[in-house]
Structure formats: structure tokens, C-alpha cells
Design a protein around this motif. Structure first.
Motif, mmCIF file in Angstrom:
data_model
loop_
_atom_site.group_PDB
_atom_site.id
_atom_site.type_symbol
_atom_site.label_atom_id
_atom_site.label_comp_id
_atom_site.label_asym_id
_atom_site.label_seq_id
_atom_site.Cartn_x
_atom_site.Cartn_y
_atom_site.Cartn_z
ATOM 1 N N ASN A 135 54.103 6.308 28.926
ATOM 2 C CA ASN A 135 53.355 6.905 27.660
ATOM 3 C C ASN A 135 53.461 6.209 26.364
ATOM 4 O OD1 ASN A 135 53.126 9.253 25.748
ATOM 5 N ND2 ASN A 135 51.987 9.932 27.705
ATOM 6 N N ALA A 168 44.616 10.180 28.202
ATOM 7 C CA ALA A 168 45.448 11.435 27.845
ATOM 8 C C ALA A 168 45.840 11.143 26.349
ATOM 9 C CB ALA A 168 46.795 11.252 28.731
ATOM 10 N N VAL A 169 46.620 10.053 25.752
ATOM 11 C CA VAL A 169 46.836 10.013 24.612
ATOM 12 C C VAL A 169 45.901 9.912 23.645
ATOM 13 C CG1 VAL A 169 48.207 8.311 23.089
ATOM 14 C CG2 VAL A 169 49.206 8.859 25.338
ATOM 15 N N GLY A 207 40.629 15.044 20.955
ATOM 16 C CA GLY A 207 40.470 16.531 20.904
ATOM 17 C C GLY A 207 40.154 17.013 19.576
ATOM 18 N N GLU A 211 44.808 13.382 23.107
ATOM 19 C CA GLU A 211 45.698 14.236 22.248
ATOM 20 C C GLU A 211 45.856 13.879 20.790
ATOM 21 O OE1 GLU A 211 50.510 15.179 22.155
ATOM 22 O OE2 GLU A 211 49.681 14.213 24.015
ATOM 23 N N ALA A 251 41.874 15.588 29.598
ATOM 24 C CA ALA A 251 42.683 14.577 29.095
ATOM 25 C C ALA A 251 43.675 14.031 30.189
ATOM 26 C CB ALA A 251 43.549 14.979 28.043
#
Length: 309
Positions: free
Chosen positions: A234, A111-112, A119, A115, A138
Motif C-alpha cells: 500500500n 483504493a489509495v 472520494g 481515499e 474503493a
């Protein structure tokens, strides 16, 4: 010479009963196979039953919650796997005659990292290869590339040893201890690893709270216990807390490059490097990798070399 037609799944269309049979065996049931093939479970069951009728033998033993191969089914399954695998390779060989990357590229990415970097890299890749449709997921979910229908996945780990996948190392995930000047003015700057125990440390919680940080030095690895009152699952949240002066963070360098350059965050104890992991791209093992996957792997490796190198 007539123009060569684009190759779709034409070779396998006439062999659909064999594809259905193999998918049902691979997934130990009709429901998952049906979802993967865009069919209903009853349609899958009928295809297998029709195949058994044509062969004149039972291929599968079925119960309410279980599916297993008969002796004849086991022999037939092995031959089907080989035949379908060779046909897939033949189709890929035809597609490889046109080296232009094209088609849908499905990629799973943490995910991180997705981002912050992947991406942007994927968007730049699509600009260079407009015939590729990019689909990024993600998420920190570890996907099964084949079962979940992904062409590739970006993974962060110390080492990857899955022999069923091609593993390409893209970059090192260097980590850095950092804090804001405001926090250091208030709490002081640690001069040794032992002093971390007396500081507010921002703790990561992937499943359980990580209260030990690992460092790598000339004498080998070393574990240091830390404590703190701010916990998050996160790294973007931990970065924000560090910027607000809440404590010392242990973060991937790729996440704080701009903050370190601007002075919004200050690197600490750099003489004691945090144990690092690596960023990999993995994709299914094939003799002929689709051009879209090869092109993306090369593009992503150059991107990380430029950004993190």
C-alpha cells in the motif's frame, strides 16, 4: 402539454423473458443471470422454459455445469440482442431529453487514489449535482463494469486498449523519488541512479516485491535494481515509512504534494523522471452516454487538472 413521466425500465418490463434469456446466455448459466436480475435460478429457468414453449422450439442445451445454444437459439439470441439494444438506446434517448444528471452513479476506483482524491471529488460532484446518488467502491479489484453493475471505473495504467469501453484520459500519474530530511542527513543524498543500490529503498509489493525501478530519459527507458528491508502493498504505508525516515520511496506525486511543499519529504534525482502511467475513466460504450456519467467524467477531468495540473 402534459408533464412527461420519468422513464424507468418500462420498455423492458414486457420483454422480461427475452431479457432473462439473453442474460442467461451471456453469463453461461442461470445463477449469475438470476443474481443480476434479482430473481431465483428456478425463476430464470421457468422463464426460459416458458419462452421455448411459446416459440415451439428448444433454445438451450442444458447440462449440470454447462449451457449452450441450439441452432434455433443462436438465431433467436442474435435478434434478441439487437431488439433489446435498440430499446435500451430508445429509453436512453428519452432520458437524454432531460439533461439533468440524476439517478445512482456506481464508480469503481483504486483504493489509495479513492481515499486521497476521488472520494473528495465525488463528494464535491454530488454537491453540484444533488439528484445523483454516488456509490464508490474503493478497491484494487479490477471490475467488469457490465457484469458487476458499475457505471464507470477509474483505472491507472500505461495504456488501455479495451475497445468495448470508452476510455477517457484524466491525468498523468507522475511519480517521484522522495525521502525525509532526517533520512538524508543520516544516509546522504544520492547524486546518481547507481547510488540507489546503496540506500534503503521502500519497496512496493502488489503481488510480488518490485525490486527494480523504471526511469525514462532522453536515451530511453532504464531499469535500476534497488534493495530495502521495508516492504508494503500500500502506497500510503510507504509514504508513512518515508516520513518516519525509513528510506527512499517511489510514490505517485499526487500522494505527496503537501509533504513536498512543506519540506517533510524531499524530491530526489528529479533529472531522471520515473516512468509514469496515466489515470483514466472508463465506461461502457453506448451511442448515448447517461448524463450522470458525462457530467462525472467532465467534473473529474477538471478536478485532476486543478489538483495535479
Amino acid at each position: 402539454m402534459p408533464e412527461r413521466k420519468k422513464q424507468g425500465p418500462v420498455l423492458l418490463e414486457g420483454l422480461m423473458p427475452l431479457v432473462v434469456f439473453v442474460r442467461a446466455v451471456d453469463n453461461q448459466g442461470f445463477s449469475v443471470a438470476a443474481r443480476q436480475l434479482g430473481l431465483t435460478p428456478s425463476a430464470v429457468s421457468k422463464q426460459v422454459a416458458h419462452l421455448e414453449e411459446r416459440l415451439g422450439t428448444r433454445l438451450l442445451r442444458r447440462t449440470t455445469h454447462h449451457l449452450s445454444l441450439t441452432e434455433a437459439g443462436s438465431i433467436f439470441y442474435q435478434h434478441c440482442q439487437r431488439v433489446l439494444g435498440e430499446l435500451e438506446e430508445a429509453q436512453l434517448a428519452m432520458a437524454a431529453l432531460d439533461e439533468r444528471p440524476r439517478g445512482t452513479l456506481r464508480v469503481s476506483v483504486p483504493a489509495v487514489l479513492g481515499e486521497v482524491h476521488v472520494g473528495a471529488a465525488a463528494a464535491a460532484f454530488q454537491e453540484s449535482f444533488p439528484e445523483v446518488q454516488v456509490e464508490l467502491e474503493a478497491s484494487d479489484r479490477v471490475v467488469d463494469l457490465v457484469e458487476d453493475g458499475f457505471d464507470a471505473a477509474v483505472r491507472i495504467a500505461g495504456a488501455l486498449k479495451d475497445s468495448s469501453l470508452v476510455v477517457r484520459r484524466l491525468a498523468d500519474e507522475e511519480r517521484v523519488l522522495c525521502a525525509s530530511p532526517f533520512y538524508l542527513q543520516r544516509a546522504g543524498r544520492p547524486q546518481a541512479l547507481e547510488e540507489l543500490a546503496h540506500h534503503e529503498c521502500l519497496l512496493f509489493k502488489p503481488g510480488r516485491v518490485v525490486r527494480e525501478w523504471q526511469f525514462q530519459g532522453a536515451e530511453g527507458s532504464r531499469s535500476v535494481k534497488v534493495q530495502g528491508r521495508f516492504v508494503a502493498n500500500n502506497h500510503l504505508v510507504l509514504r508513512q515509512a518515508a516520513l518516519l525516515g525509513r528510506g527512499i520511496a517511489n510514490l505517485p506525486r499526487y500522494l505527496v504534494l503537501e509533504e513536498l511543499r512543506s519540506g517533510a519529504l524531499v524530491s530526489l534525482l528529479a533529472e531522471h523522471p520515473v516512468t509514469q502511467r496515466h489515470i483514466y475513466l472508463v465506461y461502457p460504450h453506448r451511442q448515448l452516454t447517461p448524463p450522470k456519467v458525462r457530467a462525472f467524467a467532465d467534473f473529474l477531468a477538471r478536478y485532476f487538472q486543478r489538483i495535479l495540473g
